[in-house]
Motif scaffolding. Structure first.
Motif, PDB file in Angstrom:
ATOM      1  N   PRO A   1      14.848   9.281  -2.289  1.00  0.00           N
ATOM      2  CA  PRO A   1      15.705  10.455  -2.059  1.00  0.00           C
ATOM      3  C   PRO A   1      14.975  11.555  -1.288  1.00  0.00           C
ATOM      4  O   PRO A   1      13.802  11.821  -1.525  1.00  0.00           O
ATOM      5  CB  PRO A   1      16.051  10.920  -3.479  1.00  0.00           C
ATOM      6  CG  PRO A   1      15.752   9.749  -4.370  1.00  0.00           C
ATOM      7  CD  PRO A   1      14.598   9.043  -3.713  1.00  0.00           C
ATOM      8  N   ILE A   2      15.707  12.185  -0.384  1.00  0.00           N
ATOM      9  CA  ILE A   2      15.150  13.256   0.453  1.00  0.00           C
ATOM     10  C   ILE A   2      16.162  14.397   0.568  1.00  0.00           C
ATOM     11  O   ILE A   2      17.352  14.164   0.803  1.00  0.00           O
ATOM     12  CB  ILE A   2      14.831  12.740   1.877  1.00  0.00           C
ATOM     13  CG1 ILE A   2      13.734  11.680   1.832  1.00  0.00           C
ATOM     14  CG2 ILE A   2      14.394  13.889   2.794  1.00  0.00           C
ATOM     15  CD1 ILE A   2      12.384  12.202   1.438  1.00  0.00           C
ATOM     16  N   GLY A   3      15.704  15.617   0.397  1.00  0.00           N
ATOM     17  CA  GLY A   3      16.488  16.793   0.752  1.00  0.00           C
ATOM     18  C   GLY A   3      17.798  16.983   0.015  1.00  0.00           C
ATOM     19  O   GLY A   3      18.727  17.567   0.568  1.00  0.00           O
ATOM     20  N   GLY A   4      17.915  16.512  -1.196  1.00  0.00           N
ATOM     21  CA  GLY A   4      19.101  16.791  -2.006  1.00  0.00           C
ATOM     22  C   GLY A   4      20.198  15.752  -1.932  1.00  0.00           C
ATOM     23  O   GLY A   4      20.889  15.523  -2.920  1.00  0.00           O
ATOM     24  N   ARG A   5      20.364  15.100  -0.773  1.00  0.00           N
ATOM     25  CA  ARG A   5      21.473  14.156  -0.645  1.00  0.00           C
ATOM     26  C   ARG A   5      21.187  12.952   0.250  1.00  0.00           C
ATOM     27  O   ARG A   5      22.006  12.046   0.367  1.00  0.00           O
ATOM     28  CB  ARG A   5      22.718  14.873  -0.123  1.00  0.00           C
ATOM     29  CG  ARG A   5      22.566  15.529   1.242  1.00  0.00           C
ATOM     30  CD  ARG A   5      23.714  16.499   1.536  1.00  0.00           C
ATOM     31  NE  ARG A   5      24.997  15.849   1.558  1.00  0.00           N
ATOM     32  CZ  ARG A   5      25.611  15.418   2.667  1.00  0.00           C
ATOM     33  NH1 ARG A   5      25.018  15.555   3.836  1.00  0.00           N
ATOM     34  NH2 ARG A   5      26.795  14.872   2.611  1.00  0.00           N
TER      35      ARG A   5
ATOM     36  N   ARG B   1       0.815  -1.214   0.000  1.00  0.00           N
ATOM     37  CA  ARG B   1       0.000   0.000   0.000  1.00  0.00           C
ATOM     38  C   ARG B   1       0.850   1.265   0.000  1.00  0.00           C
ATOM     39  O   ARG B   1       0.329   2.359  -0.206  1.00  0.00           O
ATOM     40  CB  ARG B   1      -0.971  -0.002   1.185  1.00  0.00           C
ATOM     41  CG  ARG B   1      -0.299   0.010   2.550  1.00  0.00           C
ATOM     42  CD  ARG B   1      -1.338  -0.242   3.649  1.00  0.00           C
ATOM     43  NE  ARG B   1      -0.739  -0.504   4.933  1.00  0.00           N
ATOM     44  CZ  ARG B   1      -0.449   0.423   5.821  1.00  0.00           C
ATOM     45  NH1 ARG B   1      -0.685   1.680   5.557  1.00  0.00           N
ATOM     46  NH2 ARG B   1       0.076   0.087   6.986  1.00  0.00           N
ATOM     47  N   HIS B   2       2.153   1.144   0.227  1.00  0.00           N
ATOM     48  CA  HIS B   2       3.030   2.298   0.198  1.00  0.00           C
ATOM     49  C   HIS B   2       3.707   2.485  -1.160  1.00  0.00           C
ATOM     50  O   HIS B   2       4.585   3.314  -1.305  1.00  0.00           O
ATOM     51  CB  HIS B   2       4.110   2.169   1.281  1.00  0.00           C
ATOM     52  CG  HIS B   2       3.556   2.294   2.668  1.00  0.00           C
ATOM     53  ND1 HIS B   2       4.176   1.756   3.770  1.00  0.00           N
ATOM     54  CD2 HIS B   2       2.427   2.882   3.126  1.00  0.00           C
ATOM     55  CE1 HIS B   2       3.459   2.011   4.855  1.00  0.00           C
ATOM     56  NE2 HIS B   2       2.392   2.686   4.490  1.00  0.00           N
ATOM     57  N   MET B   3       3.307   1.716  -2.163  1.00  0.00           N
ATOM     58  CA  MET B   3       3.896   1.853  -3.487  1.00  0.00           C
ATOM     59  C   MET B   3       3.308   3.064  -4.211  1.00  0.00           C
ATOM     60  O   MET B   3       2.099   3.266  -4.239  1.00  0.00           O
ATOM     61  CB  MET B   3       3.643   0.588  -4.313  1.00  0.00           C
ATOM     62  CG  MET B   3       4.370  -0.642  -3.801  1.00  0.00           C
ATOM     63  SD  MET B   3       6.150  -0.549  -4.015  1.00  0.00           S
ATOM     64  CE  MET B   3       6.270  -0.688  -5.799  1.00  0.00           C
ATOM     65  N   PHE B   4       4.159   3.900  -4.766  1.00  0.00           N
ATOM     66  CA  PHE B   4       3.712   5.008  -5.609  1.00  0.00           C
ATOM     67  C   PHE B   4       4.811   5.301  -6.628  1.00  0.00           C
ATOM     68  O   PHE B   4       5.773   4.551  -6.728  1.00  0.00           O
ATOM     69  CB  PHE B   4       3.344   6.244  -4.778  1.00  0.00           C
ATOM     70  CG  PHE B   4       4.465   6.769  -3.904  1.00  0.00           C
ATOM     71  CD1 PHE B   4       5.248   7.839  -4.308  1.00  0.00           C
ATOM     72  CD2 PHE B   4       4.720   6.197  -2.667  1.00  0.00           C
ATOM     73  CE1 PHE B   4       6.259   8.335  -3.503  1.00  0.00           C
ATOM     74  CE2 PHE B   4       5.736   6.683  -1.851  1.00  0.00           C
ATOM     75  CZ  PHE B   4       6.515   7.747  -2.284  1.00  0.00           C
ATOM     76  N   GLU B   5       4.656   6.353  -7.421  1.00  0.00           N
ATOM     77  CA  GLU B   5       5.515   6.559  -8.584  1.00  0.00           C
ATOM     78  C   GLU B   5       7.008   6.476  -8.267  1.00  0.00           C
ATOM     79  O   GLU B   5       7.778   5.849  -9.002  1.00  0.00           O
ATOM     80  CB  GLU B   5       5.211   7.935  -9.232  1.00  0.00           C
ATOM     81  CG  GLU B   5       3.855   8.030  -9.892  1.00  0.00           C
ATOM     82  CD  GLU B   5       2.744   8.460  -8.949  1.00  0.00           C
ATOM     83  OE1 GLU B   5       1.737   8.997  -9.436  1.00  0.00           O
ATOM     84  OE2 GLU B   5       2.873   8.248  -7.726  1.00  0.00           O
ATOM     85  N   VAL B   6       7.444   7.104  -7.200  1.00  0.00           N
ATOM     86  CA  VAL B   6       8.874   7.164  -6.884  1.00  0.00           C
ATOM     87  C   VAL B   6       9.425   5.801  -6.475  1.00  0.00           C
ATOM     88  O   VAL B   6      10.628   5.548  -6.566  1.00  0.00           O
ATOM     89  CB  VAL B   6       9.130   8.219  -5.778  1.00  0.00           C
ATOM     90  CG1 VAL B   6      10.615   8.335  -5.455  1.00  0.00           C
ATOM     91  CG2 VAL B   6       8.595   9.583  -6.217  1.00  0.00           C
TER      92      VAL B   6
ATOM     93  N   GLU C   1       2.219  12.848  -3.157  1.00  0.00           N
ATOM     94  CA  GLU C   1       1.916  14.145  -2.554  1.00  0.00           C
ATOM     95  C   GLU C   1       2.666  14.340  -1.247  1.00  0.00           C
ATOM     96  O   GLU C   1       3.212  15.430  -0.978  1.00  0.00           O
ATOM     97  CB  GLU C   1       0.403  14.283  -2.318  1.00  0.00           C
ATOM     98  CG  GLU C   1      -0.434  14.371  -3.574  1.00  0.00           C
ATOM     99  CD  GLU C   1      -0.580  13.053  -4.312  1.00  0.00           C
ATOM    100  OE1 GLU C   1      -0.891  13.069  -5.518  1.00  0.00           O
ATOM    101  OE2 GLU C   1      -0.384  11.986  -3.675  1.00  0.00           O
ATOM    102  N   SER C   2       2.722  13.299  -0.406  1.00  0.00           N
ATOM    103  CA  SER C   2       3.441  13.424   0.867  1.00  0.00           C
ATOM    104  C   SER C   2       4.948  13.480   0.632  1.00  0.00           C
ATOM    105  O   SER C   2       5.668  14.162   1.374  1.00  0.00           O
ATOM    106  CB  SER C   2       3.079  12.279   1.806  1.00  0.00           C
ATOM    107  OG  SER C   2       3.379  11.020   1.238  1.00  0.00           O
ATOM    108  N   PHE C   3       5.459  12.776  -0.384  1.00  0.00           N
ATOM    109  CA  PHE C   3       6.874  12.872  -0.752  1.00  0.00           C
ATOM    110  C   PHE C   3       7.227  14.310  -1.122  1.00  0.00           C
ATOM    111  O   PHE C   3       8.247  14.858  -0.663  1.00  0.00           O
ATOM    112  CB  PHE C   3       7.165  11.947  -1.934  1.00  0.00           C
ATOM    113  CG  PHE C   3       8.496  12.180  -2.603  1.00  0.00           C
ATOM    114  CD1 PHE C   3       9.666  11.734  -2.017  1.00  0.00           C
ATOM    115  CD2 PHE C   3       8.563  12.843  -3.818  1.00  0.00           C
ATOM    116  CE1 PHE C   3      10.900  11.954  -2.634  1.00  0.00           C
ATOM    117  CE2 PHE C   3       9.786  13.069  -4.439  1.00  0.00           C
ATOM    118  CZ  PHE C   3      10.952  12.617  -3.844  1.00  0.00           C
ATOM    119  N   TYR C   4       6.381  14.944  -1.905  1.00  0.00           N
ATOM    120  CA  TYR C   4       6.605  16.333  -2.300  1.00  0.00           C
ATOM    121  C   TYR C   4       6.535  17.258  -1.088  1.00  0.00           C
ATOM    122  O   TYR C   4       7.412  18.112  -0.888  1.00  0.00           O
ATOM    123  CB  TYR C   4       5.564  16.738  -3.344  1.00  0.00           C
ATOM    124  CG  TYR C   4       5.656  18.180  -3.793  1.00  0.00           C
ATOM    125  CD1 TYR C   4       6.553  18.562  -4.781  1.00  0.00           C
ATOM    126  CD2 TYR C   4       4.838  19.165  -3.227  1.00  0.00           C
ATOM    127  CE1 TYR C   4       6.631  19.890  -5.205  1.00  0.00           C
ATOM    128  CE2 TYR C   4       4.911  20.484  -3.636  1.00  0.00           C
ATOM    129  CZ  TYR C   4       5.815  20.841  -4.631  1.00  0.00           C
ATOM    130  OH  TYR C   4       5.902  22.155  -5.029  1.00  0.00           O
TER     131      TYR C   4
END
Length: 369
Positions: free
Chosen positions: A29-33, A14-19, A243-246
């Protein structure tokens, strides 16, 4: 007291999405690095938990490259350290839930010399001191202690919600697309190793498959064990949708949130070191309220955006309110707004690409436009 950490890299579909199409949830990936795994792994190391097992399910190649031997987290050790446990068996059904994954690694749990086990998912961005959790657990003589946050969610996400009487958990319920002000379980549970072994054997005997909805819910309602809740009051970024990733990445543009996550004394967030050169800014570069990682070349306009390592943004190009992942090239007078580009995207023909808060534009990895 020795504690073993068990991290679920990506158990539930259920946690699968585009990324997550080409990577496990833990390596988002989070926050550039950074990657999502960096937060829970760093939290454990900072809390003196040096025996960590990471349970993987699928698409975990990039995760293994990122973690390597675990030396950036001081987990490259002869005794304990980081152990990556790939899927066991030929059927995906082994890893359709946290509980099923625990069943398959019971032999590893049996071998550890730890007295306690901390189970944790990795889809939360937070900086927590697990020593405070352990102290709370011991002082209150709990059998099981879970971590929760009282959060008013801005996006629809699926969650486990705790019902509390004081600090005691009296019920746990799963909700899909939940947007309310409640006690949200962070899917972090501390208990004795002997109790983990006992519960896994019980699950095998009674064919239980869900940790939260079957095993823990039955324990809580039965009240034979003392199940308590430890409240975490800091920033909690939950990622299980595009949406939450963004939103979580955009939250990092807030200095107060960045400081809470990355500038806590003796509680740093570690990640893989790439030894990239500093970012080079051209004479036309204009960067406003953005995070730009190392190894980039910027000669265009970047505003309210997250730019990952090795990205090139050329002259007369505008990137606004967007997330540009590693190794991207954006040239030829392009304009991007509310866009998420995955790794190694090349946008070399002049165009305007716009998304909206309700419908973000996602460009998959290795795309050429």
């Amino acid at each position: 007291m020795r504690v073993m950490g068990i991290i679920f890299a990506n158990i539930n579909n259920r946690h699968m999405f585009e990324v997550t199409k080409s990577r496990t949830l833990a390596s988002i990936p989070i926050g550039g690095r950074y990657r999502l795994i960096d937060f829970v792994l760093s939290n454990m190391v900072n809390s003196n938990i040096r025996d960590v097992a990471l349970i993987t399910r699928s698409n975990y190649q990039s995760l293994m490259v990122h973690l390597g031997s675990g030396k950036e987290w001081d987990l490259a050790r002869k005794n304990g350290g980081l152990v990556i446990l790939p899927p066991f068996g030929i059927s995906d059904e082994f890893y359709n839930s946290r509980l099923e994954s625990l069943k398959s690694i019971i032999s590893h749990i049996n071998r550890t010399h730890a007295e306690y086990v901390l189970l944790s998912d990795c889809y939360h961005v937070l900086n927590i001191d697990y020593q405070e959790l352990i102290k709370f657990h011991l002082e209150n003589k709990a059998d099981i202690t879970g971590v929760y946050g009282k959060s008013n969610l801005d996006v629809n996400i699926d969650v486990n919600v705790l019902t509390l009487e004081g600090n005691r958990v009296v019920d746990i319920n799963y909700y899909k697309c939940y947007t309310d002000n409640s006690y949200i379980s962070l899917d972090m549970w501390l208990m004795k190793k002997s109790l983990v072994q006992e519960l896994i054997l019980e699950a095998i005997t009674h064919n239980k498959t869900s940790l939260n909805r079957e095993l823990l819910k039955d324990i809580i309602q039965d009240q034979k064990l003392k199940v308590l809740a430890f409240r975490f009051d800091g920033y909690i970024g939950t990622i299980n949708s595009l949406e939450s990733f963004y939103q979580v990445n955009m939250d990092l543009l807030n200095k107060n949130i960045r400081d809470e996550l990355f500038k806590q004394k003796n509680r740093f967030i570690y990640t893989r070191v790439t030894d990239s050169p500093p970012t080079k800014y051209g004479e036309n570069a204009k960067v406003i309220n953005s995070i730009v990682a190392d190894g980039c070349y910027i000669d265009g306009v970047v505003e309210n955006s997250i730019i990952f390592r090795g990205t090139k943004i050329c002259k007369d190009t505008v990137v606004k309110d967007s997330i540009i992942m590693e190794g991207n090239t954006i040239c030829s007078k392009n304009q991007l707004e509310k866009v998420i580009t995955d790794h190694n995207v090349q946008i070399i023909h002049s165009q305007r690409t716009f998304g909206s808060p309700n419908k973000l534009t996602y460009i998959k990895r290795d795309t050429i436009l």
